[in-house]
Scaffold this motif. Sequence first.
Motif, short mmCIF file in Angstrom:
data_model
loop_
_atom_site.label_atom_id
_atom_site.label_comp_id
_atom_site.label_asym_id
_atom_site.label_seq_id
_atom_site.Cartn_x
_atom_site.Cartn_y
_atom_site.Cartn_z
N ALA A 137 9.16 -32.98 16.07
CA ALA A 137 9.58 -34.37 15.88
C ALA A 137 10.98 -34.58 16.45
O ALA A 137 11.25 -35.59 17.11
N TRP A 138 11.87 -33.63 16.22
CA TRP A 138 13.22 -33.67 16.77
C TRP A 138 13.15 -33.63 18.28
O TRP A 138 13.83 -34.38 18.98
N TYR A 139 12.30 -32.75 18.81
CA TYR A 139 12.15 -32.62 20.26
C TYR A 139 11.66 -33.92 20.89
O TYR A 139 12.13 -34.31 21.96
N GLU A 140 10.74 -34.60 20.25
CA GLU A 140 10.25 -35.88 20.78
C GLU A 140 11.39 -36.89 20.89
O GLU A 140 11.48 -37.62 21.88
N ASP B 207 12.81 -38.17 24.55
CA ASP B 207 12.87 -39.60 24.86
C ASP B 207 14.24 -40.00 25.41
O ASP B 207 14.36 -40.87 26.25
N GLU B 208 15.27 -39.34 24.91
CA GLU B 208 16.64 -39.65 25.33
C GLU B 208 17.03 -38.94 26.62
O GLU B 208 17.64 -39.53 27.50
N TYR B 209 16.70 -37.67 26.74
CA TYR B 209 17.19 -36.86 27.84
C TYR B 209 16.12 -36.45 28.84
O TYR B 209 16.45 -35.87 29.87
N GLY B 210 14.87 -36.68 28.52
CA GLY B 210 13.78 -36.29 29.41
C GLY B 210 13.71 -34.79 29.55
O GLY B 210 14.62 -34.05 29.21
N SER B 211 12.57 -34.32 29.98
CA SER B 211 12.43 -32.88 30.15
C SER B 211 11.18 -32.57 30.93
O SER B 211 10.25 -33.28 30.94
N ASP C 23 20.01 -37.66 15.41
CA ASP C 23 21.23 -38.45 15.20
C ASP C 23 22.45 -37.55 15.03
O ASP C 23 23.54 -37.87 15.49
N GLN C 24 22.26 -36.43 14.38
CA GLN C 24 23.38 -35.53 14.09
C GLN C 24 23.67 -34.55 15.24
O GLN C 24 24.81 -34.20 15.48
N PHE C 25 22.62 -34.10 15.93
CA PHE C 25 22.77 -33.08 16.97
C PHE C 25 22.10 -33.57 18.26
O PHE C 25 21.24 -32.89 18.82
N ASP C 26 22.51 -34.72 18.75
CA ASP C 26 21.78 -35.38 19.84
C ASP C 26 21.81 -34.64 21.17
O ASP C 26 20.92 -34.83 22.00
N THR C 27 22.79 -33.79 21.41
CA THR C 27 22.85 -33.13 22.72
C THR C 27 22.19 -31.75 22.72
O THR C 27 22.07 -31.13 23.77
N ILE C 28 21.75 -31.27 21.57
CA ILE C 28 21.13 -29.94 21.49
C ILE C 28 19.64 -30.06 21.75
O ILE C 28 18.95 -30.88 21.13
#
Length: 69
Positions: A58-61, A65-69, A15-20
């Motif tokens: 957990a952050w990576y998941e 989910d948002e940006y795919g990888s 939520d705080q660092f969504d693009t990193i």
Amino acid sequence: MTWHDAREIGEALFDQFDTINPLTVRFTDLHKHVLNLEGFAGKAHESNEKLLEAIQMAWYEEWKDEYGS
């Protein structure tokens, strides 16, 4: 939240660092980010590499989910 709440912490970090991409964050920086989260009650000395890795995953998941990888 404490160091053992990896899922909740991961969501808060996203939520705080969504693009990193969390996999690019060093554990020293991750440690600081977690300590600065609103509602985090853990102590700095209570963390360890295993807990930080669980939080990072957990952050990576969330990020994946948002940006795919």
